[in-house]
Design an enzyme around this catalytic site. Structure first.
Site, short mmCIF file in Angstrom:
data_model
loop_
_atom_site.label_atom_id
_atom_site.label_comp_id
_atom_site.label_asym_id
_atom_site.label_seq_id
_atom_site.Cartn_x
_atom_site.Cartn_y
_atom_site.Cartn_z
N GLU A 178 69.54 46.90 7.52
CA GLU A 178 70.20 47.40 8.61
C GLU A 178 71.75 48.07 8.42
OE1 GLU A 178 68.73 46.34 12.60
OE2 GLU A 178 70.45 45.53 12.68
N HIS A 223 51.25 37.19 -8.37
CA HIS A 223 49.90 37.48 -8.20
C HIS A 223 49.56 38.76 -7.52
CE1 HIS A 223 49.17 33.76 -10.83
NE2 HIS A 223 50.37 33.65 -10.39
N LYS A 275 63.60 53.05 20.17
CA LYS A 275 63.79 52.54 21.58
C LYS A 275 63.50 53.64 22.76
CE LYS A 275 66.67 48.61 20.43
NZ LYS A 275 67.82 48.21 20.58
O1 PA5 Z 1 71.81 42.90 13.70
C1 PA5 Z 1 71.85 43.69 14.96
O2 PA5 Z 1 72.60 44.14 15.38
C2 PA5 Z 1 70.40 43.89 15.56
O3 PA5 Z 1 69.47 43.55 14.63
C3 PA5 Z 1 70.33 43.04 16.60
O4 PA5 Z 1 70.32 41.80 16.52
C4 PA5 Z 1 68.80 43.01 17.48
O5 PA5 Z 1 68.69 44.53 17.70
C5 PA5 Z 1 69.07 42.32 18.72
O6 PA5 Z 1 69.99 42.81 19.44
P1 PA5 Z 1 70.32 41.74 20.58
O7 PA5 Z 1 71.03 40.71 20.14
O8 PA5 Z 1 71.40 42.90 21.53
O9 PA5 Z 1 69.08 41.51 21.45
#
Ligand code: PA5
Length: 437
Positions: A288, A309, A423
């Protein structure tokens, strides 16, 4: 002592390749330190191990104690950065079969997870598995609006209210969210749930050492002081602006050197099944953070020897655009000696008297040798043991390496604009108000 030793001997990356990045890394280091306390910059994690909110920490400890006393199960509701860190630490540091062993041995509630998928089967099975057990919930969402945890929370809130009545249910719901924004914050205020604050300047995937991770981790019986201590040692150790002496920055650079040589996939390798979720956390951290602007190393993970494996064949002989980062644990606090067998029908007597950890170690050495000769460079990270201090240290090591690596790559490692795309489509298809166009 919790340290990590970086070994680049099998990576094909030499000191001279690394040191070419000295100035660049020096500049990144200085800029990060200058802005570490700036609320606009998502760098709150840089000094967190020394500058965490001590009052909030004490509140976490007290809430954890209460949950440990009055609950058989803690359901942790969250997704992505609001879920993976806690699970990574809990699974790395507790019994492999934590939820299955008797409570007298576990000395903690079972820790179960929800809100990290949209499978009805998962939720129904989870509800069935919990049955009549006493439970508490920790719902974690920085935005307070993420669909998966929001739905799971609605379901579990109802279960709690039906089971305990509204007043008692309120005492079993713990919310970790933004200090002022989001639907979850609003709901918590109205319902008077106990809340924990996610600092503004720490993004989800860098938040494991905030209440996001620390509350469930403490409920599992893990010493959060020791975890922070390990991170604190890492904060001091990896604050050297000289690349030559900073293994964290060297790892960040080595990844980029390999990427420039068309090694586009990094596989994090462990030889300890308890590290499976640590790898999931690492994948999210790097994926990310770096996967942007059509750039970035693709982070993958394997559990060896299991995956030797399955994925072993590909790694040995498939496309040569892979490198591995191997986590090697020096000391195990658990072992088995292989016994002699009179008949030796299984032909294993050559191992009699050997420890299983020794066999695991040789499997690792043999695999590194095979993969390197198959042109898959290997970076090795040696950890002393699987302890709170070492895991705290490793978390900080990877967070900082990821931030530096992303900046070397020329992207912003702290945003995630791409995550919004699915989303928007999902909301349009679900006819969420405001998304129907
Ligand atoms: O690292 C990040 O910012 C994302 O992976 C969020 O943690 C994830 O989308 C969850 O978001 P939130 O904590 O707003 O529910």
């Amino acid at each position: 002592m919790s340290t990590i030793k970086l070994n680049l001997e099998n990576s094909g990356v030499y000191e001279k390749d690394i040191l070419k990045y000295s100035q660049k890394v020096f500049d990144i280091h200085n800029k990060m330190n200058e802005n570490a306390d700036n609320n606009e910059e998502f760098l709150g994690w840089v000094n967190l191990p020394t500058k965490y909110d001590k009052k909030e920490f004490e509140k976490i400890r007290q809430a954890a104690q209460k949950i440990r006393k009055d609950s058989d199960v803690l359901v942790v509701i969250g997704i992505g950065g609001s879920y993976l860190g806690a699970r990574a630490v809990i699974e790395s540091l507790t019994h492999t079969f934590f939820n299955m062993i008797p409570v007298e041995k576990r000395k903690a509630p079972k820790i179960l997870y929800a809100g990290n998928n949209l499978s009805p089967k998962y939720i129904n099975d989870l509800i069935e598995a919990i049955g009549d057990l006493d439970l508490s919930i920790n719902v974690i969402s920085k935005s307070g609006t993420t669909t998966e945890p929001a739905i799971a929370f609605r379901i579990f809130r109802e279960i709690l209210e039906n089971k305990y009545g509204i007043q008692e249910a309120r005492k079993r719901i713990y919310v970790t969210t933004d200090k002022s924004k989001g639907a979850l914050k609003k709901l918590s205020k109205e319902e008077e749930y106990e809340t924990f604050v996610i600092p503004d300047n720490i993004g989800g995937r860098y938040s494991v050492l905030t209440p996001v991770g620390l509350l469930p981790i403490a409920v599992a019986g893990i010493d959060i002081d020791k975890l922070m201590y390990g991170a604190r040692l890492a904060q001091e150790k990896y604050n050297d602006d000289n690349l030559k002496y900073n293994d964290c920055y060297k790892y960040a650079v080595a990844r980029n050197v390999l990427y420039e040589r068309n090694k586009l996939i990094e596989i994090l390798v462990n030889y300890e099944p308890k590290m499976h979720y640590f790898t999931e956390w690492w994948k999210q951290l790097f994926g990310e953070s770096e996967g942007k602007e059509e750039k970035g190393i693709f982070p993958a993970g394997v559990d060896f020897t299991t995956d030797l494996h399955s994925m072993g064949q590909y790694i040995q002989q498939g496309r040569r655009d892979i490198f591995e980062t191997v986590i090697s644990i020096n000391k195990y606090n658990s072992d088995i000696t292989i016994k002699t067998d009179g008949d030796n029908l299984d032909g294993l007597n050559y191992l009699a008297g050997r420890k299983l950890s020794y066999v695991n170690e040789k499997a690792m050495e043999g695999t590194v040798e095979a993969h390197v000769s198959g042109l898959c460079p290997n970076i090795i990270l040696e950890m002393e043991d699987l302890s709170e201090e070492s895991i705290g240290h490793l978390i900080y090591f990877f967070e900082k390496a990821c931030a530096v690596s992303g900046q070397i790559l020329g992207i912003n490692p702290f945003n995630q604009p791409g995550v919004e795309e699915y989303k928007k489509n999902m909301f349009r298809l679900l006819e969420k108000p405001g998304y129907t166009e």
